[in-house]
Design an enzyme around this catalytic site. Structure first.
Site, PDB file in Angstrom:
ATOM      1  N   GLU A   4      12.329 -21.111 -17.399  1.00 47.45           N
ATOM      2  CA  GLU A   4      12.246 -19.734 -16.641  1.00 47.45           C
ATOM      3  C   GLU A   4      13.339 -18.708 -16.865  1.00 47.45           C
ATOM      4  O   GLU A   4      13.225 -17.540 -17.523  1.00 47.45           O
ATOM      5  CB  GLU A   4      11.716 -19.741 -15.261  1.00 47.45           C
ATOM      6  CG  GLU A   4      11.715 -18.370 -14.739  1.00 47.45           C
ATOM      7  CD  GLU A   4      10.462 -17.434 -15.382  1.00 47.45           C
ATOM      8  OE1 GLU A   4       9.738 -18.176 -16.227  1.00 47.45           O
ATOM      9  OE2 GLU A   4      10.492 -16.259 -14.903  1.00 47.45           O
ATOM     10  N   GLU A  19      12.859 -12.496 -23.266  1.00 53.12           N
ATOM     11  CA  GLU A  19      11.715 -11.448 -23.215  1.00 53.12           C
ATOM     12  C   GLU A  19      12.096 -10.195 -22.718  1.00 53.12           C
ATOM     13  O   GLU A  19      11.877  -8.985 -23.393  1.00 53.12           O
ATOM     14  CB  GLU A  19      10.633 -11.663 -22.237  1.00 53.12           C
ATOM     15  CG  GLU A  19      10.738 -11.594 -20.569  1.00 53.12           C
ATOM     16  CD  GLU A  19       9.676 -12.248 -19.913  1.00 53.12           C
ATOM     17  OE1 GLU A  19       8.389 -11.524 -20.078  1.00 53.12           O
ATOM     18  OE2 GLU A  19       9.943 -12.787 -18.838  1.00 53.12           O
ATOM     19  N   ASN A  39       0.144  -0.673   6.216  1.00 52.75           N
ATOM     20  CA  ASN A  39       0.652  -1.309   5.121  1.00 52.75           C
ATOM     21  C   ASN A  39       1.019  -2.634   5.621  1.00 52.75           C
ATOM     22  O   ASN A  39       1.939  -2.515   6.630  1.00 52.75           O
ATOM     23  CB  ASN A  39       1.692  -0.430   4.453  1.00 52.75           C
ATOM     24  CG  ASN A  39       2.504  -1.228   3.186  1.00 52.75           C
ATOM     25  OD1 ASN A  39       1.854  -2.449   2.891  1.00 52.75           O
ATOM     26  ND2 ASN A  39       3.442  -0.775   2.816  1.00 52.75           N
ATOM     27  N   GLY A  40       0.534  -3.785   5.117  1.00 53.04           N
ATOM     28  CA  GLY A  40       1.276  -4.894   5.988  1.00 53.04           C
ATOM     29  C   GLY A  40       0.299  -5.869   6.122  1.00 53.04           C
ATOM     30  O   GLY A  40      -1.201  -5.702   5.837  1.00 53.04           O
ATOM     31  N   HIS A  45      18.514 -35.406 -27.969  1.00 55.38           N
ATOM     32  CA  HIS A  45      17.320 -35.894 -28.675  1.00 55.38           C
ATOM     33  C   HIS A  45      17.083 -34.645 -29.853  1.00 55.38           C
ATOM     34  O   HIS A  45      16.324 -34.762 -30.458  1.00 55.38           O
ATOM     35  CB  HIS A  45      16.287 -35.957 -28.083  1.00 55.38           C
ATOM     36  CG  HIS A  45      16.381 -37.366 -27.122  1.00 55.38           C
ATOM     37  ND1 HIS A  45      16.560 -38.521 -27.755  1.00 55.38           N
ATOM     38  CD2 HIS A  45      16.709 -37.480 -25.706  1.00 55.38           C
ATOM     39  CE1 HIS A  45      16.842 -39.438 -26.454  1.00 55.38           C
ATOM     40  NE2 HIS A  45      16.838 -38.727 -25.655  1.00 55.38           N
ATOM     41  N   TRP A  96      -3.729  -1.613  -1.740  1.00 57.84           N
ATOM     42  CA  TRP A  96      -3.461  -2.993  -2.190  1.00 57.84           C
ATOM     43  C   TRP A  96      -3.981  -4.031  -1.350  1.00 57.84           C
ATOM     44  O   TRP A  96      -3.248  -4.424  -0.424  1.00 57.84           O
ATOM     45  CB  TRP A  96      -1.877  -2.989  -2.715  1.00 57.84           C
ATOM     46  CG  TRP A  96      -1.561  -4.206  -3.426  1.00 57.84           C
ATOM     47  CD1 TRP A  96      -1.111  -5.470  -2.489  1.00 57.84           C
ATOM     48  CD2 TRP A  96      -1.503  -4.628  -4.733  1.00 57.84           C
ATOM     49  NE1 TRP A  96      -1.045  -6.426  -3.319  1.00 57.84           N
ATOM     50  CE2 TRP A  96      -1.234  -5.960  -4.731  1.00 57.84           C
ATOM     51  CE3 TRP A  96      -1.779  -3.975  -5.842  1.00 57.84           C
ATOM     52  CZ2 TRP A  96      -1.048  -6.752  -6.021  1.00 57.84           C
ATOM     53  CZ3 TRP A  96      -1.801  -4.702  -6.860  1.00 57.84           C
ATOM     54  CH2 TRP A  96      -1.248  -6.016  -7.051  1.00 57.84           C
ATOM     55  N   CYS A 117       0.897  -1.093  -0.071  1.00 58.79           N
ATOM     56  CA  CYS A 117      -0.091  -0.030  -0.207  1.00 58.79           C
ATOM     57  C   CYS A 117       0.846   1.298  -0.053  1.00 58.79           C
ATOM     58  O   CYS A 117       1.916   1.340   0.472  1.00 58.79           O
ATOM     59  CB  CYS A 117      -0.937  -0.214   1.156  1.00 58.79           C
ATOM     60  SG  CYS A 117      -1.803  -1.417   1.396  1.00 58.79           S
ATOM     61  N   LYS A 166       1.617  -6.322 -19.285  1.00 56.94           N
ATOM     62  CA  LYS A 166       1.655  -6.874 -17.809  1.00 56.94           C
ATOM     63  C   LYS A 166       0.407  -7.961 -17.612  1.00 56.94           C
ATOM     64  O   LYS A 166       0.618  -8.944 -17.036  1.00 56.94           O
ATOM     65  CB  LYS A 166       1.662  -5.905 -16.898  1.00 56.94           C
ATOM     66  CG  LYS A 166       1.777  -6.194 -15.433  1.00 56.94           C
ATOM     67  CD  LYS A 166       3.493  -6.706 -15.170  1.00 56.94           C
ATOM     68  CE  LYS A 166       3.401  -7.462 -13.937  1.00 56.94           C
ATOM     69  NZ  LYS A 166       4.741  -8.606 -13.818  1.00 56.94           N
ATOM     70  N   ARG A 189       2.540   2.327  -8.109  1.00 63.47           N
ATOM     71  CA  ARG A 189       2.768   1.220  -7.478  1.00 63.47           C
ATOM     72  C   ARG A 189       1.447   0.240  -7.542  1.00 63.47           C
ATOM     73  O   ARG A 189       1.327  -0.979  -7.419  1.00 63.47           O
ATOM     74  CB  ARG A 189       2.992   1.246  -5.820  1.00 63.47           C
ATOM     75  CG  ARG A 189       3.823   2.194  -5.366  1.00 63.47           C
ATOM     76  CD  ARG A 189       3.498   3.013  -4.158  1.00 63.47           C
ATOM     77  NE  ARG A 189       4.398   2.340  -3.325  1.00 63.47           N
ATOM     78  CZ  ARG A 189       4.144   1.640  -2.315  1.00 63.47           C
ATOM     79  NH1 ARG A 189       3.140   1.084  -2.242  1.00 63.47           N
ATOM     80  NH2 ARG A 189       5.368   1.231  -1.542  1.00 63.47           N
ATOM     81  N   LYS A 201      12.981 -15.546 -19.424  1.00 64.94           N
ATOM     82  CA  LYS A 201      13.586 -14.198 -18.795  1.00 64.94           C
ATOM     83  C   LYS A 201      14.466 -13.351 -19.827  1.00 64.94           C
ATOM     84  O   LYS A 201      14.401 -12.443 -20.258  1.00 64.94           O
ATOM     85  CB  LYS A 201      14.083 -14.094 -17.354  1.00 64.94           C
ATOM     86  CG  LYS A 201      13.235 -14.412 -16.364  1.00 64.94           C
ATOM     87  CD  LYS A 201      12.534 -13.160 -16.025  1.00 64.94           C
ATOM     88  CE  LYS A 201      11.066 -13.122 -16.516  1.00 64.94           C
ATOM     89  NZ  LYS A 201       9.964 -14.094 -16.103  1.00 64.94           N
TER      90      LYS A 201
HETATM   91  C1  F6R Z   1       6.794 -13.364 -18.017  1.00 67.58           C
HETATM   92  C2  F6R Z   1       5.397 -13.239 -17.679  1.00 67.58           C
HETATM   93  C3  F6R Z   1       4.034 -13.716 -18.252  1.00 67.58           C
HETATM   94  C4  F6R Z   1       3.333 -13.943 -17.346  1.00 67.58           C
HETATM   95  C5  F6R Z   1       1.917 -14.540 -17.853  1.00 67.58           C
HETATM   96  C6  F6R Z   1       0.898 -15.020 -16.950  1.00 67.58           C
HETATM   97  O1  F6R Z   1       7.720 -12.538 -17.277  1.00 67.58           O
HETATM   98  O2  F6R Z   1       5.365 -11.897 -16.695  1.00 67.58           O
HETATM   99  O3  F6R Z   1       4.780 -14.921 -18.901  1.00 67.58           O
HETATM  100  O4  F6R Z   1       3.683 -14.819 -16.360  1.00 67.58           O
HETATM  101  O5  F6R Z   1       1.450 -13.652 -18.885  1.00 67.58           O
HETATM  102  O6  F6R Z   1       0.542 -14.010 -16.182  1.00 67.58           O
HETATM  103  P1  F6R Z   1      -0.258 -14.097 -14.879  1.00 67.58           P
HETATM  104  O7  F6R Z   1       0.696 -14.920 -13.820  1.00 67.58           O
HETATM  105  O8  F6R Z   1      -0.457 -12.711 -14.455  1.00 67.58           O
HETATM  106  O9  F6R Z   1      -1.478 -14.900 -15.095  1.00 67.58           O
END
Ligand code: F6R
Length: 606
Positions: free
Chosen positions: A482, A489, A101-102, A505, A75, A2, A601, A27, A486
Site C-alpha cells: 500500500e 499514484e 449527521n452521524g 530472489h 450520505w 452528511c 475515483k 462532499r 500511494k
Molecule cells: C488507490 C485507490 C484504488 C482503489 C481501487 C478500488 O488509492 O483508490 O486502488 O482502492 O480502485 O476501489 P474501490 O475500493 O472503490 O472498489
C-alpha cells in the site's frame, strides 16, 4: 458525512439554505431536503439524488416568506438512499423537524420503546427515532425544547450533529453535537449552523466551533450555548477565519487527501459505533450468517491490500482459511469455490466493475457474498447477500486513505467476531484487543502531527529519488504494498512493495546508493528477520528509511520511530505514516495530489 445548514435571519431562508447545500455538494450525497415554518405550518420537502430534484419540487411552492430554515444532504448510513429516508425527519405528530449527521447506536431499543407507546415510523432511519424521542421529551417537560433535548440526548449513544426546528417556535433553531462536526456562523441580524464552514461562508467569517456536549439555541438576533446535560450556560469565543472557499471545503487543509488522512481517528471511532459491546464484538449485520468454512476475499487496489491484511488476521484469530484475489483475475479464472465458503467483496465505492463481476461469479457458483463497502446503496451493497458498512463518510481524494483505515477496522472486527463464534479466540484476548482498538483513535490523534512533521523532513531528503523499494513482512507486507501504491499514484515516483524475505530472489539486484528502501521494521516477532533483510540492502550501499519503534536495535540512515501498538493494531499507525510520506513527497514535488493523472475515483470500466 452528511451536509447540514441551518439559518435564522432576515433573508428568505429556503433559497439561502439550498444555496448552502450546493456549496456542500463537493462532499457527495445521495438525497437532499429542507424544512421551514410558514403560515403556522412546518413544511418538509425532500428528494432523492442530486439537488436539482429538490429544486424542482421547490419550484411549485411559495417559499419566500420563511426567514428560518434548515437543509440537509444525506450520505446514507442507515436505510437506502430513497426519499422516505432523506432528511429532515418529522416526529409522528409533525411538530418537530430534525436533520442529523452521524449514527445513533442504540436506536433500535429506543424505536421498540416508542413503537410500544404507539409511535409510528415512516422511514428506516435512526434519525426519525431521535426526533420522536425529543417529541416524547417535550411531553414530559411541558413543551420545553431545551429540557426535551437534554433529556433525549442523555438517552442516546453514538455520534451526532443535529439541528432541530419546531412548528411552535418559527424563529428559533437548536443544535448540538457529539463526535460529529458542527460550526455556528455569527452574522448581523442572522445566525447559521453548518456541518462545514462553506455552508455559510458568503455571509459571515465569524464562527464559533462547537464542542461535544454543547447545545446551542439561535434566533436572528441571538445565540446562546449551554451544556447539554446540565443546561448551564457556556461562554464561547467567536473566531474570525480568513479561509477562501476552497480552503474551507478542505477544513483548512491544502488537499482533501491530507484532510482525510487526519480524519482517520474519527473513521475508526465511527466504524466501531454500535459494534463493540463491553469486551465483545456485535455485528448485527451478520446475525444468522454461519461462520464460513473458507473465505474468498475479492477486491482491487487499496481495498485488495486491506483484504491481504485481513487474511493474516482472520486466519490467525478465527482459524478460517482465507484466499485473497485481485478481482480482475478472479473473474476470469475458474476458481474452486466449495460449499460452506463465503465471498467477501471489499470496495470503498461499491461500484468497481471487476469486484462486481467477482460477486456475480460467486453467486453463479452458489456462494453467499458479504460486501464490505463504504457507499450505502452502491452496486456492491445491492448485489451482496449481506453488507457490512465501513461508515467512513465520503472519500473525495482519488487516492484512498481513510477508506483503507476503515476497512482494516472492519476486518479486525470480523476476525474478532468469527474468532469468538468459533471459539478460536479466548474471550479475554478479544476483550483486550477491543479495548486497545477503542483506544487507538486517541493514540492516533496525538501521533498524527508528529508523523506529518517527520514525513515532511523525509520528503525533502528523498524527493529526488526516481524509484523506491517498500519492504515488510507478515502483516506489514500488505502495508508495504500500500505504501508503494500511494507513492506511485500521487508522486509518480516508481515504487515496488515486496515481502522482505522475497527481496533476495530478484529485486536485490536493483539496490544501489540511488535506490532507497522504505522498510517497516516494527517491534514484532518478525523484527529479527526484517533486520537481517535490511543488512542485505545495506551491504549494497542502499539507503534505508526504517519505520520502527523506540528501543529496537536498528541502525539505518533514517530511523522513523512511531508509537508502539499491540499486534495487528500497529497497522493503524503504520498506514498513516506511509500515506503521509507519499503525500508530503507529492506535495513537495508540486503534483496534483487530489486528482492524480490518469486515475478515477470509481473504476466502473474493465
Ligand atoms: C488507490 C485507490 C484504488 C482503489 C481501487 C478500488 O488509492 O483508490 O486502488 O482502492 O480502485 O476501489 P474501490 O475500493 O472503490 O472498489
Amino acid at each position: 458525512m452528511c451536509g447540514i445548514i441551518g439559518y435564522c435571519g432576515h433573508r428568505p431562508a429556503v433559497p439561502l439554505v439550498v444555496e448552502g447545500l450546493r456549496r456542500l455538494e463537493y462532499r457527495g450525497y445521495d438525497s437532499a431536503g429542507v424544512s421551514f415554518v410558514q403560515s403556522g405550518a412546518l413544511h418538509v420537502l425532500r428528494a432523492p439524488g442530486k439537488l436539482a430534484g429538490l429544486e424542482k419540487k421547490l419550484e411549485d411552492e411559495n417559499v419566500f416568506s420563511a426567514t428560518t430554515g434548515m437543509g440537509h444532504t444525506r450520505w446514507a448510513t442507515h436505510g437506502a438512499p430513497v426519499e422516505k429516508n432523506a432528511h429532515p425527519h418529522r416526529d409522528h405528530e409533525g411538530k418537530l423537524a430534525l436533520i442529523h449527521n452521524g449514527i445513533i447506536e442504540n436506536y433500535q431499543e429506543i424505536k421498540a420503546e416508542l413503537c410500544a407507546e404507539g409511535c409510528e415510523f415512516r422511514s428506516d432511519t435512526d434519525s426519525e427515532v431521535l426526533v420522536n424521542l425529543i417529541a416524547k421529551g417535550m411531553k414530559l417537560h411541558g413543551g420545553d425544547v431545551m429540557q426535551a433535548l437534554s433529556w433525549a440526548l442523555g438517552r442516546v449513544e453514538g455520534a451526532y450533529a443535529i439541528v432541530l426546528m419546531s412548528m411552535d417556535h418559527p424563529g428559533t433553531l437548536w443544535a448540538t453535537r457529539v463526535a460529529s462536526p458542527l460550526v455556528m456562523g455569527i452574522g448581523t441580524g442572522e445566525n447559521f449552523f453548518g456541518s462545514d464552514i462553506p455552508a455559510f461562508l458568503p455571509y459571515t467569517r465569524d464562527v464559533v466551533f462547537l464542542e461535544d456536549g454543547e447545545l446551542v439555541r439561535i434566533t436572528s438576533g441571538s445565540w446562546e450555548v449551554f451544556n447539554t446535560a446540565t443546561l448551564a450556560p457556556i461562554a464561547k469565543e467567536v473566531q474570525h477565519i480568513n479561509w477562501d472557499v476552497q480552503a474551507a471545503e478542505k477544513g483548512g487543509h491544502k488537499h482533501f487527501m491530507i484532510k482525510e488522512i487526519f480524519e482517520q481517528p474519527k473513521v475508526i471511532r465511527d466504524c466501531l459505533l454500535g459494534r463493540i459491546d463491553g469486551g465483545g464484538v456485535r455485528l448485527a449485520e451478520l446475525d444468522g450468517v454461519p461462520v464460513p468454512e473458507r473465505l474468498h476475499i475479492v477486491a482491487c487496489g487499496t481495498s485488495y491490500h486491506a483484504g491481504l491484511w485481513g487474511m493474516y488476521l482472520i486466519e490467525k484469530l478465527a482459524g478460517i482459511p482465507v484466499q485473497v484475489e485481485i478481482a480482475s483475475e478472479f473473474r476470469y479464472r475458474d476458481p474452486i469455490l466449495p460449499k460452506g465458503g463465503l465471498v467477501l467483496a471489499i470496495s470503498q465505492s461499491g461500484e468497481t466493475m471487476d469486484t462486481l463481476a467477482g460477486i456475480k461469479l460467486a453467486k453463479q457458483r452458489g456462494l453467499p457474498v458479504l460486501g464490505l463497502c463504504n457507499v450505502v446503496g452502491s452496486s456492491v451493497s445491492r448485489e451482496s447477500d449481506h453488507v457490512l458498512y465501513t461508515q467512513a463518510g465520503p472519500e473525495i481524494s482519488v487516492a484512498s486513505t481513510k477508506a483503507m483505515c476503515s476497512q482494516l477496522t472492519a476486518l479486525l472486527l470480523l476476525a474478532l467476531y468469527w474468532g469468538g463464534k468459533k471459539g478460536t479466540l479466548p474471550a479475554a484476548d478479544c476483550a483486550r484487543m477491543v479495548t486497545d482498538l477503542a483506544a487507538m483513535p486517541d493514540v492516533l490523534d496525538d501521533a498524527l502531527p508528529g508523523l506529518r512533521r517527520e514525513a515532511q523532513k523525509l520528503a525533502r531528503h528523498y524527493a529526488g529519488a526516481t524509484s523506491f523499494l517498500y519492504l515488510g513482512r507478515g502483516m506489514n507486507f500488505p502495508l508495504a504494498l500500500e505504501g508503494a501504491l500511494k507513492l506511485k499514484e500521487i508522486s509518480y515516483i516508481h515504487a515496488e512493495g515486496y515481502a522482505s524475505g522475497e527481496m533476495k530472489h530478484g529485486p536485490i539486484a536493483l539496490i544501489d546508493p540511488d535506490f532507497p528502501t522504505f522498510a517497516i521494521a516494527l517491534d514484532d516477532e518478525l523484527f529479527p528477520k526484517v533486520k537481517s533483510n535490511l543488512v542485505e540492502v545495506q551491504a549494497r550501499a542502499g539507503e534505508i528509511i526504517g519505520l520502527t519503534n523506540e528501543g529496537l536495535d536498528l541502525a539505518v540512515e533514517h530511523r522513523w520511530n512511531v508509537p508502539r501498538a499491540a499486534g495487528p493494531l500497529s497497522a493503524f499507525v503504520t498506514l498513516p505514516a506511509l500515506q503521509l510520506f507519499a503525500y508530503e513527497m507529492a506535495d513537495y514535488l508540486g503534483k496534483d495530489v487530489d486528482q492524480p493523472r490518469n486515475l478515477a475515483k470509481s473504476v466502473t470500466v474493465e
